[in-house]
Design a protein around this motif. Structure first.
Motif, PDB file in Angstrom:
ATOM      1  N   GLY A   1     -14.989 -13.148 -32.426  1.00  0.00           N
ATOM      2  CA  GLY A   1     -15.541 -11.988 -33.116  1.00  0.00           C
ATOM      3  C   GLY A   1     -14.460 -11.154 -33.765  1.00  0.00           C
ATOM      4  N   ASP A   2     -14.795  -9.880 -33.986  1.00  0.00           N
ATOM      5  CA  ASP A   2     -13.897  -8.933 -34.652  1.00  0.00           C
ATOM      6  C   ASP A   2     -13.226  -8.059 -33.593  1.00  0.00           C
ATOM      7  OD1 ASP A   2     -14.790  -9.934 -37.062  1.00  0.00           O
ATOM      8  OD2 ASP A   2     -16.349  -8.404 -37.287  1.00  0.00           O
ATOM      9  N   LEU A   3     -11.912  -7.975 -33.687  1.00  0.00           N
ATOM     10  CA  LEU A   3     -11.122  -7.210 -32.731  1.00  0.00           C
ATOM     11  C   LEU A   3     -10.662  -5.896 -33.357  1.00  0.00           C
ATOM     12  CD1 LEU A   3      -9.476  -6.967 -30.061  1.00  0.00           C
ATOM     13  CD2 LEU A   3      -7.631  -8.154 -31.256  1.00  0.00           C
ATOM     14  N   ARG A   4     -10.901  -4.822 -32.634  1.00  0.00           N
ATOM     15  CA  ARG A   4     -10.390  -3.504 -33.019  1.00  0.00           C
ATOM     16  C   ARG A   4      -9.537  -3.001 -31.868  1.00  0.00           C
ATOM     17  NH1 ARG A   4     -15.424  -3.813 -35.067  1.00  0.00           N
ATOM     18  NH2 ARG A   4     -15.735  -3.202 -37.229  1.00  0.00           N
ATOM     19  N   LEU A   5      -8.235  -2.813 -32.143  1.00  0.00           N
ATOM     20  CA  LEU A   5      -7.327  -2.274 -31.139  1.00  0.00           C
ATOM     21  C   LEU A   5      -7.351  -0.754 -31.208  1.00  0.00           C
ATOM     22  CD1 LEU A   5      -4.360  -4.760 -31.560  1.00  0.00           C
ATOM     23  CD2 LEU A   5      -6.057  -4.705 -29.725  1.00  0.00           C
ATOM     24  N   SER A   6      -7.186  -0.107 -30.071  1.00  0.00           N
ATOM     25  CA  SER A   6      -7.304   1.356 -30.019  1.00  0.00           C
ATOM     26  C   SER A   6      -6.220   2.058 -30.835  1.00  0.00           C
ATOM     27  CB  SER A   6      -7.253   1.836 -28.572  1.00  0.00           C
ATOM     28  OG  SER A   6      -6.036   1.443 -27.970  1.00  0.00           O
ATOM     29  N   ASP A   7      -5.064   1.434 -30.997  1.00  0.00           N
ATOM     30  CA  ASP A   7      -3.979   2.085 -31.728  1.00  0.00           C
ATOM     31  C   ASP A   7      -3.769   1.516 -33.130  1.00  0.00           C
ATOM     32  OD1 ASP A   7      -3.062  -0.380 -30.995  1.00  0.00           O
ATOM     33  OD2 ASP A   7      -1.157   0.317 -30.178  1.00  0.00           O
ATOM     34  N   ASP A   8      -4.745   0.724 -33.617  1.00  0.00           N
ATOM     35  CA  ASP A   8      -4.604   0.085 -34.932  1.00  0.00           C
ATOM     36  C   ASP A   8      -5.964   0.120 -35.632  1.00  0.00           C
ATOM     37  OD1 ASP A   8      -3.985  -1.487 -37.112  1.00  0.00           O
ATOM     38  OD2 ASP A   8      -3.642  -3.321 -35.959  1.00  0.00           O
ATOM     39  N   PRO A   9      -6.072   0.773 -36.780  1.00  0.00           N
ATOM     40  CA  PRO A   9      -7.370   0.867 -37.464  1.00  0.00           C
ATOM     41  C   PRO A   9      -7.815  -0.452 -38.105  1.00  0.00           C
ATOM     42  CG  PRO A   9      -5.662   1.899 -38.793  1.00  0.00           C
ATOM     43  CD  PRO A   9      -5.021   1.505 -37.494  1.00  0.00           C
ATOM     44  N   THR A  10      -6.915  -1.431 -38.187  1.00  0.00           N
ATOM     45  CA  THR A  10      -7.240  -2.703 -38.832  1.00  0.00           C
ATOM     46  C   THR A  10      -8.211  -3.507 -37.964  1.00  0.00           C
ATOM     47  OG1 THR A  10      -4.993  -2.738 -39.699  1.00  0.00           O
ATOM     48  CG2 THR A  10      -6.236  -4.784 -39.836  1.00  0.00           C
ATOM     49  N   VAL A  11      -9.182  -4.153 -38.625  1.00  0.00           N
ATOM     50  CA  VAL A  11     -10.097  -5.058 -37.930  1.00  0.00           C
ATOM     51  C   VAL A  11      -9.539  -6.470 -38.064  1.00  0.00           C
ATOM     52  CG1 VAL A  11     -12.426  -5.995 -37.870  1.00  0.00           C
ATOM     53  CG2 VAL A  11     -12.079  -3.578 -38.388  1.00  0.00           C
ATOM     54  N   HIS A  12      -9.353  -7.134 -36.945  1.00  0.00           N
ATOM     55  CA  HIS A  12      -8.831  -8.500 -36.937  1.00  0.00           C
ATOM     56  C   HIS A  12     -10.014  -9.467 -36.762  1.00  0.00           C
ATOM     57  CE1 HIS A  12      -4.764  -6.879 -36.518  1.00  0.00           C
ATOM     58  NE2 HIS A  12      -5.309  -6.001 -35.682  1.00  0.00           N
ATOM     59  N   HIS A  13     -10.314 -10.216 -37.819  1.00  0.00           N
ATOM     60  CA  HIS A  13     -11.452 -11.145 -37.792  1.00  0.00           C
ATOM     61  C   HIS A  13     -11.019 -12.474 -37.154  1.00  0.00           C
ATOM     62  CE1 HIS A  13     -13.668  -8.435 -40.368  1.00  0.00           C
ATOM     63  NE2 HIS A  13     -12.613  -8.373 -41.169  1.00  0.00           N
ATOM     64  N   GLY A  14     -11.942 -13.118 -36.464  1.00  0.00           N
ATOM     65  CA  GLY A  14     -11.685 -14.440 -35.907  1.00  0.00           C
ATOM     66  C   GLY A  14     -10.920 -14.416 -34.587  1.00  0.00           C
ATOM     67  N   ALA A  15     -10.810 -13.260 -33.942  1.00  0.00           N
ATOM     68  CA  ALA A  15     -10.153 -13.207 -32.633  1.00  0.00           C
ATOM     69  C   ALA A  15     -11.070 -13.859 -31.599  1.00  0.00           C
ATOM     70  CB  ALA A  15      -9.859 -11.766 -32.261  1.00  0.00           C
ATOM     71  N   TRP A  16     -10.471 -14.413 -30.546  1.00  0.00           N
ATOM     72  CA  TRP A  16     -11.285 -15.065 -29.519  1.00  0.00           C
ATOM     73  C   TRP A  16     -10.717 -14.788 -28.140  1.00  0.00           C
ATOM     74  CZ3 TRP A  16      -8.756 -18.621 -26.513  1.00  0.00           C
ATOM     75  CH2 TRP A  16      -7.570 -19.130 -27.017  1.00  0.00           C
ATOM     76  N   VAL A  17     -11.583 -14.866 -27.149  1.00  0.00           N
ATOM     77  CA  VAL A  17     -11.196 -14.650 -25.755  1.00  0.00           C
ATOM     78  C   VAL A  17     -12.041 -15.571 -24.881  1.00  0.00           C
ATOM     79  CG1 VAL A  17     -12.847 -12.761 -25.346  1.00  0.00           C
ATOM     80  CG2 VAL A  17     -10.737 -12.877 -24.015  1.00  0.00           C
ATOM     81  N   THR A  18     -11.473 -16.053 -23.795  1.00  0.00           N
ATOM     82  CA  THR A  18     -12.235 -16.848 -22.832  1.00  0.00           C
ATOM     83  C   THR A  18     -12.687 -15.930 -21.706  1.00  0.00           C
ATOM     84  OG1 THR A  18     -10.230 -17.485 -21.645  1.00  0.00           O
ATOM     85  CG2 THR A  18     -11.030 -19.004 -23.329  1.00  0.00           C
TER      86      THR A  18
END
Length: 151
Positions: free
Chosen positions: A72-89
């Motif tokens: 899905g889409d990752l949003r880090l608390s200290d970075d306004p950029t949305v990172h598409h295609g992030a994954w987690v198990t």
């Protein structure tokens, strides 16, 4: 009687077994603690960057202990950029649109930490610290004990 050794006394061993046992506890406990510490700090939220993964899809893996891989889409608390295609198990199955709290490691990996993960890793760290404490106690006891000279 020449060459007679009384029962219960061995010639030449001194405090070597206690010393080796104490050093063994310290070395093994410290090595395991060094191995578990990065996981522990990540699970407790003391390292890495916190964020949220908004799930777009999850797929169940194969094998004897299958895990879900959610993307899905990752949003880090200290970075306004949305990172598409992030994954987690994860062990849980999430529906599309679910928000998963994650921590991003310094190597770019994502982790989720449930309460049971924190408990297990915390228990492991506690046992490592106990092993180091037992070893140090044994070494201090040996260093402070006065020994009678042999006759």
């Amino acid at each position: 009687m020449a060459g007679y050794i009384p029962v219960g006394r061995r010639r030449g061993t001194g405090n070597r077994p206690q010393l080796l046992r104490g050093l063994g506890f310290v070395v093994i406990g410290a090595a395991l603690l060094a191995t578990l510490w990065p996981t522990f700090t990540g699970d407790m939220g003391w390292s890495g960057r916190s964020g949220t993964l908004t799930v777009s899809s999850c797929a169940l893996g194969a094998g004897s202990h299958p895990v879900n891989t959610c993307q899905g889409d990752l949003r880090l608390s200290d970075d306004p950029t949305v990172h598409h295609g992030a994954w987690v198990t994860t062990q849980n199955d999430y529906q599309p649109g679910s928000a998963i709290p994650v921590r991003a490691g310094t190597d770019g990996s994502l982790q989720t930490a449930t309460g049971s993960d924190r408990l297990a890793v915390g228990f492991g760290v506690l046992m490592c610290c106990a092993a180091v404490a037992v070893g140090l106690t044994e070494l201090v006891r040996l260093a402070t004990t006065r020994h009678k000279p042999r006759r």
